[in-house]
Scaffold this active site. Structure first.
Site, PDB file in Angstrom:
ATOM      1  N   TYR A  28       0.818  -1.216   0.000  1.00 31.77           N
ATOM      2  CA  TYR A  28       0.000   0.000   0.000  1.00 31.77           C
ATOM      3  C   TYR A  28       0.854   1.269   0.000  1.00 31.77           C
ATOM      4  CZ  TYR A  28      -3.546   3.405   1.527  1.00 31.77           C
ATOM      5  OH  TYR A  28      -4.370   4.503   1.640  1.00 31.77           O
ATOM      6  N   LYS A  54       1.110   4.216  -3.185  1.00 33.71           N
ATOM      7  CA  LYS A  54       0.823   5.651  -3.084  1.00 33.71           C
ATOM      8  C   LYS A  54       2.055   6.473  -3.499  1.00 33.71           C
ATOM      9  CE  LYS A  54      -3.458   5.322  -1.598  1.00 33.71           C
ATOM     10  NZ  LYS A  54      -4.592   5.667  -2.484  1.00 33.71           N
TER      11      LYS A  54
HETATM   12  P1  NDP Z   1     -12.995   2.729   1.758  1.00 34.25           P
HETATM   13  O1  NDP Z   1     -12.460   1.342   1.858  1.00 34.25           O
HETATM   14  O2  NDP Z   1     -14.034   3.181   2.701  1.00 34.25           O
HETATM   15  O3  NDP Z   1     -13.529   2.990   0.274  1.00 34.25           O
HETATM   16  C1  NDP Z   1     -12.797   2.563  -0.830  1.00 34.25           C
HETATM   17  C2  NDP Z   1     -13.677   2.689  -2.046  1.00 34.25           C
HETATM   18  O4  NDP Z   1     -12.924   2.220  -3.190  1.00 34.25           O
HETATM   19  C3  NDP Z   1     -14.941   1.840  -1.985  1.00 34.25           C
HETATM   20  O5  NDP Z   1     -15.994   2.532  -2.595  1.00 34.25           O
HETATM   21  C4  NDP Z   1     -14.554   0.612  -2.789  1.00 34.25           C
HETATM   22  O6  NDP Z   1     -15.675  -0.070  -3.345  1.00 34.25           O
HETATM   23  C5  NDP Z   1     -13.745   1.291  -3.877  1.00 34.25           C
HETATM   24  N1  NDP Z   1     -12.965   0.351  -4.675  1.00 34.25           N
HETATM   25  C6  NDP Z   1     -12.042  -0.524  -4.258  1.00 34.25           C
HETATM   26  N2  NDP Z   1     -11.577  -1.227  -5.308  1.00 34.25           N
HETATM   27  C7  NDP Z   1     -12.226  -0.769  -6.406  1.00 34.25           C
HETATM   28  C8  NDP Z   1     -12.206  -1.098  -7.775  1.00 34.25           C
HETATM   29  N3  NDP Z   1     -11.416  -2.069  -8.263  1.00 34.25           N
HETATM   30  N4  NDP Z   1     -13.003  -0.408  -8.625  1.00 34.25           N
HETATM   31  C9  NDP Z   1     -13.814   0.563  -8.155  1.00 34.25           C
HETATM   32  N5  NDP Z   1     -13.920   0.899  -6.863  1.00 34.25           N
HETATM   33  C10 NDP Z   1     -13.119   0.232  -6.006  1.00 34.25           C
HETATM   34  O7  NDP Z   1     -11.688   3.666   1.829  1.00 34.25           O
HETATM   35  P2  NDP Z   1     -11.490   5.214   2.142  1.00 34.25           P
HETATM   36  O8  NDP Z   1     -12.727   5.963   1.879  1.00 34.25           O
HETATM   37  O9  NDP Z   1     -10.808   5.316   3.432  1.00 34.25           O
HETATM   38  O10 NDP Z   1     -10.377   5.564   1.051  1.00 34.25           O
HETATM   39  C11 NDP Z   1     -10.596   6.443  -0.028  1.00 34.25           C
HETATM   40  C12 NDP Z   1      -9.245   6.888  -0.516  1.00 34.25           C
HETATM   41  O11 NDP Z   1      -8.552   7.594   0.509  1.00 34.25           O
HETATM   42  C13 NDP Z   1      -8.308   5.755  -0.940  1.00 34.25           C
HETATM   43  O12 NDP Z   1      -7.552   6.162  -2.064  1.00 34.25           O
HETATM   44  C14 NDP Z   1      -7.376   5.618   0.254  1.00 34.25           C
HETATM   45  O13 NDP Z   1      -6.134   5.030  -0.087  1.00 34.25           O
HETATM   46  C15 NDP Z   1      -7.238   7.068   0.644  1.00 34.25           C
HETATM   47  N6  NDP Z   1      -6.779   7.296   2.001  1.00 34.25           N
HETATM   48  C16 NDP Z   1      -7.549   6.905   3.069  1.00 34.25           C
HETATM   49  C17 NDP Z   1      -7.118   7.157   4.338  1.00 34.25           C
HETATM   50  C18 NDP Z   1      -7.912   6.763   5.530  1.00 34.25           C
HETATM   51  O14 NDP Z   1      -7.414   6.961   6.661  1.00 34.25           O
HETATM   52  N7  NDP Z   1      -9.124   6.237   5.384  1.00 34.25           N
HETATM   53  C19 NDP Z   1      -5.839   7.832   4.602  1.00 34.25           C
HETATM   54  C20 NDP Z   1      -5.125   8.212   3.415  1.00 34.25           C
HETATM   55  C21 NDP Z   1      -5.596   7.943   2.187  1.00 34.25           C
HETATM   56  P3  NDP Z   1     -16.370  -1.321  -2.581  1.00 34.25           P
HETATM   57  O15 NDP Z   1     -17.318  -0.742  -1.596  1.00 34.25           O
HETATM   58  O16 NDP Z   1     -17.043  -2.038  -3.712  1.00 34.25           O
HETATM   59  O17 NDP Z   1     -15.270  -2.122  -1.949  1.00 34.25           O
END
Ligand code: NDP
Length: 261
Positions: A172, A176
């Site tokens: 991961y 990034k």
């Molecule tokens: P979540 O796990 O809550 O949401 C991730 C989303 O990505 C879901 O809607 C998931 O869909 C979707 N997803 C995963 N794989 C695919 C795919 N192959 N095609 C389409 N959609 C996909 O994560 P967050 O909201 O926390 O994360 C959002 C972003 O923020 C990410 O890029 C993460 O790396 C980044 N981030 C998050 C942090 C945190 O503390 N939460 C910190 C720093 C960065 P489904 O519901 O179908 O699985």
């Protein structure tokens, strides 16, 4: 952070990947609240339809867009829908990502774990961006926001006294880091155009991604992303911007700023 009015984005079209939950849902809600038509990308039809309904219930012009970023056919179909049914794209938020299976320390890393994470967090973003770039280039003020993380910052992760000193993993974090370079390179290619390409750090937010261990809300996480998605013409391109997490933070320290790559 940019102050925008409720109608600042009226007439624009935004696409947010992984918009069915977490930070992506909040980004869709906030862009929609500013008047943008929001295409809520989701890989699961049930979750996508639910997100569309939930956004519409908040008065947002939202439409579920079937989109699995690891599937080239799905990307092609989504790009066609955007072109045929909306005819424009102003904002692309590459938000969808996975943490992947537990991979242990670098010396233990199974390559399959890396491949799985890179398919979504790296290759999926390049594939989708390239499929949509012709439309984004046509936009008067196109914006691409790649949702990255402070764990992709080599400087932050190498600080032995920093907040992330205990995190040692390859898949991961390095996905990034790759995304950060990808962001910088798109910004470089597009520097003579109105398009701005930036990476966002939402900060550590309580979402499904981390078993809700984060200390910020998904809504707070969306703030830096929406800021970059709505930058004015003289705003930056090719930076990593977002939440600043410090162990020694003072009350007057800024909450947001540019992070070291
Ligand atoms: P979540 O796990 O809550 O949401 C991730 C989303 O990505 C879901 O809607 C998931 O869909 C979707 N997803 C995963 N794989 C695919 C795919 N192959 N095609 C389409 N959609 C996909 O994560 P967050 O909201 O926390 O994360 C959002 C972003 O923020 C990410 O890029 C993460 O790396 C980044 N981030 C998050 C942090 C945190 O503390 N939460 C910190 C720093 C960065 P489904 O519901 O179908 O699985």
């Amino acid at each position: 952070m940019t102050k925008t009015t409720a109608t600042a984005l009226t007439g624009t079209v935004s696409l947010v990947t992984g918009a069915n939950k977490g930070i992506g849902f909040e980004v869709a809600r906030m862009l929609g609240a500013q008047g943008s038509t929001v295409l809520a990308g989701a890989r699961d039809p049930g979750r996508g339809a639910e997100a569309e309904q939930s956004l519409r219930a908040r008065g947002i012009d939202a439409r579920y867009l079937p989109l699995d970023v690891t599937d080239s056919d799905s990307i092609a179909r989504a790009a066609k829908v955007v072109a045929d049914e909306f005819g424009r794209l102003d904002i692309l938020v590459n938000n969808a990502a996975i943490v992947g299976p537990a991979a242990g320390e670098p010396s233990q890393t199974p390559l399959d774990a890396m491949r799985e994470v890179y398919e979504t967090n790296v290759f999926g973003i390049v594939a989708l961006t390239n499929a949509l770039l012709p439309m984004l280039r046509q936009a008067p003020a196109g914006r691409i926001v790649n949702v990255s993380s402070e764990v992709g910052s080599i400087e932050t992760m190498s600080d032995p006294h920093g907040v992330l000193a205990g995190l040692v993993s390859i898949p991961y974090p390095s996905s990034k880091t790759a995304l950060n370079m990808i962001t910088a390179m798109y910004a470089k290619e597009l520097r003579a155009t109105p398009l701005k390409v930036n990476a966002a750090n939402p900060g550590y937010c309580a979402t499904d991604l981390n078993g809700h261990r984060g200390f910020r809300t998904a809504e707070q996480g969306a703030e830096a992303i929406v800021h970059l998605a709505t930058l004015p013409e003289d705003g930056p391109s090719g930076i990593l911007y977002g939440h600043l997490w410090r162990t020694d933070a003072q009350p007057d320290d800024p909450e947001y700023g540019t992070l070291a790559w």
